[in-house]
Design a protein around this motif. Structure first.
Motif, PDB file in Angstrom:
ATOM      1  N   ILE A 170       0.847  -1.187   0.000  1.00 17.24           N
ATOM      2  CA  ILE A 170       0.000   0.000   0.000  1.00 17.24           C
ATOM      3  C   ILE A 170       0.886   1.241   0.000  1.00 17.24           C
ATOM      4  O   ILE A 170       2.103   1.165   0.231  1.00 17.24           O
ATOM      5  N   GLN A 171       0.288   2.382  -0.226  1.00 11.03           N
ATOM      6  CA  GLN A 171       1.019   3.638  -0.152  1.00 11.03           C
ATOM      7  C   GLN A 171       1.383   3.947   1.302  1.00 11.03           C
ATOM      8  O   GLN A 171       0.658   3.595   2.228  1.00 11.03           O
ATOM      9  N   THR A 193       1.165   6.641   2.782  1.00 11.12           N
ATOM     10  CA  THR A 193       0.189   7.555   3.383  1.00 11.12           C
ATOM     11  C   THR A 193      -1.155   6.896   3.669  1.00 11.12           C
ATOM     12  O   THR A 193      -2.045   7.525   4.252  1.00 11.12           O
ATOM     13  N   ASP A 194      -1.309   5.643   3.252  1.00 12.56           N
ATOM     14  CA  ASP A 194      -2.564   4.923   3.480  1.00 12.56           C
ATOM     15  C   ASP A 194      -2.756   4.701   4.979  1.00 12.56           C
ATOM     16  O   ASP A 194      -1.804   4.440   5.717  1.00 12.56           O
ATOM     17  N   ARG A 233     -12.172  -2.135   0.025  1.00 10.14           N
ATOM     18  CA  ARG A 233     -10.958  -1.499  -0.494  1.00 10.14           C
ATOM     19  C   ARG A 233     -10.664  -2.061  -1.873  1.00 10.14           C
ATOM     20  O   ARG A 233     -10.750  -3.275  -2.073  1.00 10.14           O
ATOM     21  N   GLY A 279      -3.957   4.242  -5.327  1.00 13.38           N
ATOM     22  CA  GLY A 279      -4.078   3.938  -3.912  1.00 13.38           C
ATOM     23  C   GLY A 279      -4.718   2.612  -3.581  1.00 13.38           C
ATOM     24  O   GLY A 279      -5.156   2.402  -2.445  1.00 13.38           O
ATOM     25  N   SER A 280      -4.808   1.702  -4.557  1.00 12.66           N
ATOM     26  CA  SER A 280      -5.355   0.376  -4.271  1.00 12.66           C
ATOM     27  C   SER A 280      -4.358  -0.419  -3.430  1.00 12.66           C
ATOM     28  O   SER A 280      -3.212  -0.009  -3.234  1.00 12.66           O
ATOM     29  N   ALA A 281      -4.792  -1.564  -2.933  1.00 13.81           N
ATOM     30  CA  ALA A 281      -3.927  -2.448  -2.151  1.00 13.81           C
ATOM     31  C   ALA A 281      -3.617  -3.684  -2.990  1.00 13.81           C
ATOM     32  O   ALA A 281      -4.527  -4.331  -3.502  1.00 13.81           O
TER      33      ALA A 281
END
Length: 294
Positions: free
Chosen positions: A169-170, A172-173, A189, A234-236
């Motif tokens: 993940i990012q 910042t997530d 998500r 921003g996906s996982a």
């Protein structure tokens, strides 16, 4: 089918033009056309749709192109491995998916090529199904597979390493603050999943009755391309650990799944096959890193 004719066919299939192919093969165009016609008669099917300027492969032609490529590669490798004397030389072809276990394999190969510089190495990427098929066809000497699969028909060595599933993940997530990722964390998500894992229904037991709430955005076969999408939207991405750069500079982080989900890593090769000197050397050196006796 003669190998010579298959080489002619592949040259035409690649150029899609008999004139260009004949020039590459250093034969006359009429002679090449006759070889193709004889091949179609032998197989009882049409391999090309002949247009004004270009040839187009039929479905039978596409099938033959894939199989002919494998046969020519196998013939070339066999010739190279037979032409050995006191010095070990030849070719070694390994198929594998993306895994931390490949580091051990690469270390063994690196040592071999340093000691025997005449050895040529070919690495083919693919999932377990693809690599097992290529191994059965003789295209590969070895396959590195991840996950639990039937092994009775193979010789095999299981590596001490294992692959750990987790979410990339990012930074910042909000999930980046978690030490682990649970199924509840992923509800609604957007998810990117391994295509092979989806086919094997690998996550069904892990997320249990929450499966209907999982929003699968898509699947991937190579993590690098999926990584770009994670950075963009921003996906996982659910994948193995150690496959991506998750340093501070990458803006990505990896969090393992909980309950933990891991996969064994196994090197397999065909039974009842006489190994080349190169292949046997690889087995011996890999076995030595595992502290195993013959």
């Amino acid at each position: 089918m003669e190998l010579r004719v298959l080489r002619y066919f592949l040259a035409v299939a690649q150029t899609r033009n008999i004139t260009y192919a004949a020039q590459q093969l250093l034969i006359s165009q009429p002679a090449l056309s006759k070889q193709l016609s004889d091949l179609e008669n032998e197989l009882g099917t049409t391999l090309f749709i002949r247009g004004h300027r270009q040839l187009t492969l039929t479905s039978a032609g596409e099938y033959l192109q894939a199989r002919a490529t494998e046969m020519i590669d196998l013939a070339n490798k066999t010739t190279a491995n037979i032409k050995v004397d006191q010095v070990i030389s030849g070719e070694l072809t390994i198929g594998a998916g993306e895994s931390i276990g490949m580091q051990r394999v690469m270390n063994v190969i690196s040592n071999i090529t340093q000691d025997y510089p005449n050895i040529k190495i070919h690495i083919r990427s693919g999932n377990a199904m693809e690599t097992e098929e290529q191994l059965s066809n003789g295209v590969l000497d070895f396959a590195v597979i991840m996950g639990k699969r039937p092994l009775e028909q193979y010789h095999y060595l299981q590596l001490p390493e294992c692959d750990t599933w987790g979410a990339v993940i990012q930074n910042t997530d909000v999930l980046a603050k978690h030490a682990e990722i649970t199924p509840h964390d992923l509800i609604n998500r957007p998810l990117l999943l391994s295509e092979q894992a989806v086919k094997d229904q690998r996550f069904q037991n892990w997320w249990g009755n929450l499966g209907e709430k999982m929003q699968v955005l898509g699947t991937f076969t190579l993590v690098f391309n999926a990584e770009l999408l994670v950075k963009s939207n921003g996906s996982a991405m659910i994948t193995f650990d150690h496959l991506l750069d998750t340093s501070d500079q990458s803006n990505l982080t990896f969090r393992p799944l909980a309950p933990q989900l891991t996969e064994p890593i196994t090197i397999i090769w065909k039974k009842n096959t006489v190994q080349s000197k190169v292949a046997q050397l690889f087995i011996d050196r890999l076995r030595a890193t595992l502290n195993l006796n013959d």
